[in-house]
Scaffold this motif. Structure first.
Motif, PDB file in Angstrom:
ATOM      1  N   PHE A 199      -2.712  58.012 115.837  1.00  0.00           N
ATOM      2  CA  PHE A 199      -2.617  59.033 114.796  1.00  0.00           C
ATOM      3  C   PHE A 199      -2.995  58.413 113.441  1.00  0.00           C
ATOM      4  O   PHE A 199      -3.793  58.983 112.680  1.00  0.00           O
ATOM      5  CB  PHE A 199      -1.188  59.587 114.773  1.00  0.00           C
ATOM      6  N   GLU A 239      -2.589  66.204 116.837  1.00  0.00           N
ATOM      7  CA  GLU A 239      -3.375  65.008 117.176  1.00  0.00           C
ATOM      8  C   GLU A 239      -4.778  65.400 117.637  1.00  0.00           C
ATOM      9  O   GLU A 239      -5.765  64.805 117.210  1.00  0.00           O
ATOM     10  CB  GLU A 239      -2.648  64.201 118.260  1.00  0.00           C
ATOM     11  N   ARG A 261       3.983  65.417 113.468  1.00  0.00           N
ATOM     12  CA  ARG A 261       2.999  65.152 114.515  1.00  0.00           C
ATOM     13  C   ARG A 261       3.293  66.002 115.743  1.00  0.00           C
ATOM     14  O   ARG A 261       4.438  66.238 116.076  1.00  0.00           O
ATOM     15  CB  ARG A 261       3.061  63.686 114.938  1.00  0.00           C
ATOM     16  N   ASP A 286       1.117  67.232 119.722  1.00  0.00           N
ATOM     17  CA  ASP A 286      -0.099  67.031 120.516  1.00  0.00           C
ATOM     18  C   ASP A 286      -1.257  67.839 119.933  1.00  0.00           C
ATOM     19  O   ASP A 286      -2.395  67.372 119.862  1.00  0.00           O
ATOM     20  CB  ASP A 286       0.140  67.433 121.969  1.00  0.00           C
ATOM     21  N   SER A 335      -1.290  49.316 125.853  1.00  0.00           N
ATOM     22  CA  SER A 335      -1.803  50.314 126.798  1.00  0.00           C
ATOM     23  C   SER A 335      -3.139  49.835 127.357  1.00  0.00           C
ATOM     24  O   SER A 335      -4.007  49.394 126.598  1.00  0.00           O
ATOM     25  CB  SER A 335      -1.994  51.649 126.072  1.00  0.00           C
ATOM     26  N   LYS A 350       0.785  56.311 120.500  1.00  0.00           N
ATOM     27  CA  LYS A 350       0.522  57.599 119.863  1.00  0.00           C
ATOM     28  C   LYS A 350       0.503  57.502 118.340  1.00  0.00           C
ATOM     29  O   LYS A 350      -0.415  57.993 117.689  1.00  0.00           O
ATOM     30  CB  LYS A 350       1.582  58.620 120.302  1.00  0.00           C
ATOM     31  N   THR A 404       4.297  52.486 118.952  1.00  0.00           N
ATOM     32  CA  THR A 404       3.756  53.306 120.041  1.00  0.00           C
ATOM     33  C   THR A 404       2.242  53.493 119.918  1.00  0.00           C
ATOM     34  O   THR A 404       1.672  53.436 118.824  1.00  0.00           O
ATOM     35  CB  THR A 404       4.410  54.711 120.071  1.00  0.00           C
TER      36      THR A 404
END
Ligand code: SAM
Ligand code: FES
Length: 351
Positions: A256, A34, A29, A31, A280, A252, A250
């Motif tokens: 994903f 993603e 993974r 950024d 979040s 992220k 997380t």
């Protein structure tokens, strides 16, 4: 092009990914990857479901449970919570409030509570069904016998949510007591599917001891089961469990995986879960942008909500049902999506 980008392309073209390829993808993974994924997963989501957001009214009707899942705040051996169960008429009254607010799916969720025998549960389902024939009734009440699932289906339940939690039996064993097994949980899912329910399954992201290999197995299982809905959300520790000091899953990684699942099963229903909104403030909005298309506002009476604490800091425990619905409508509108009044059936119909 780097291998991991190529794998996303393959997924988009409905090609099968092997276990090693899934692991590679999860471990590589970045950024940039993603961004590449979300561009495709949001496009697929819009192709399949437009900008519509389906809502489900969640009624957490009992926090009694005879199970002892190690991560769960309402498990049997937690002595520090106030136990409650809603009466059949209280459940029905939640449905009435929900109907007025535009809900056309009710999700009855609870611990595995022996008070709700098949007979009692079937009566409740039948009563909801007769009052609201245009609504879908979803159950999320854990593992039961095939006969019980059949009776509830015959009474009018259409859908069943049962997360498989984790495919790997060794990982499963580390999260649950010996009385529970990954194999039995999956057998329940196959039974539900054979009976004719629209099924939802899923897992927690970042649960204790979870590895990329575990996630790869989970994704392969989803592909094989081909459910109508997949519910994933981050694991969040609860202070009264043995995992109280474990880190949460997380944002992220959850996003994903939402993107990957949208590409792997394009027509699946994917909720942006309360747990995602808990880790979040913008979690659910980001979940939608990654490919999710369902939200499940709470319809439980406000006074019991704080007692259905599966994990710490759960959001929306102080609001009225109407506030939750309005809040989500505004949140969705802020990113260009609209909440619709509809049963919100899955387009993934291959049962
Ligand atoms: N008893 C039913 C069952 O077993 O499916 C439904 C209720 S159970 C609490 C619903 C889901 O909550 C579980 O499948 C699990 O994935 C999730 N859950 C429980 N504890 C959690 C935690 N600490 N963090 C995030 N999700 C959790
Ligand atoms: Fe039963 Fe969590 S242990 S609902």
């Amino acid at each position: 092009m780097k291998e991991e980008f190529h794998l996303i392309d393959q997924l988009e073209m409905d090609q099968f990914l092997s276990r090693d390829e899934w692991i590679f993808l999860i471990e590589h993974r970045s950024d940039a990857l993603e961004r590449y994924l979300f561009e495709k997963s949001e496009a697929v989501r819009i192709r399949e479901y437009g900008h519509d957001i389906y809502i489900r009214g969640l009624i957490e009707f009992t926090n009694y449970c005879h199970n002892d899942c190690y991560y769960c705040g309402i498990r049997k051996s937690n002595p520090n919570i106030l136990r409650y169960r809603l009466s059949p008429s209280e459940i029905l009254s939640c449905c009435h409030i929900g109907y007025e607010l535009g809900f056309r799916t009710f999700v009855l969720q609870g611990g595995e509570d022996n008070w709700f025998t098949t007979k009692r549960m079937a009566e409740i389902v039948a009563e909801i069904h007769s009052h609201f024939p245009d609504c879908a009734i979803t159950l999320s009440i854990g593992e039961r016998s095939r006969e019980s699932y059949q009776a509830l289906f015959d009474a009018g339940a259409d859908r069943y949510l049962l997360r498989h939690e984790t495919y790997d039996p060794v990982h499963y064993r580390r999260l649950h007591p010996d009385s529970l097994s990954a194999v039995h949980r999956r057998k329940c899912l196959w039974d539900l599917k054979e009976i004719g329910y629209h099924i939802g399954t899923g897992f927690m992201v970042g649960s204790p001891f979870q590895t990329a290999e575990n996630l790869a197995d989970d994704l392969l299982f989803l592909k094989e089961l081909n459910p109508q809905m997949v519910g994933i959300g981050p694991f969040i520790p609860h202070h009264d469990t043995r995992f109280s000091h474990e880190p949460p899953g997380t944002l992220k990684l959850t996003l994903f995986l939402l993107g990957l699942i949208r590409l792997m099963i394009p027509k699946v229903l994917l909720p942006a879960t309360t747990a995602l909104g808990t880790i979040s403030p913008q979690g659910r909005e980001l979940g939608i942008r990654a490919g999710a298309n369902v939200v499940m506002p709470n319809l439980s009476p406000t006074e019991v909500r704080k007692n259905y604490l599966l994990y710490d800091n759960k959001i929306c425990t102080g609001e009225e049902s109407a506030q939750c619905r309005d809040c989500l409508e505004q949140r969705m509108a802020s990113i260009g999506y609209q909440v619709v009044v509809s049963r919100g059936d899955s387009r993934n119909r291959s049962i």
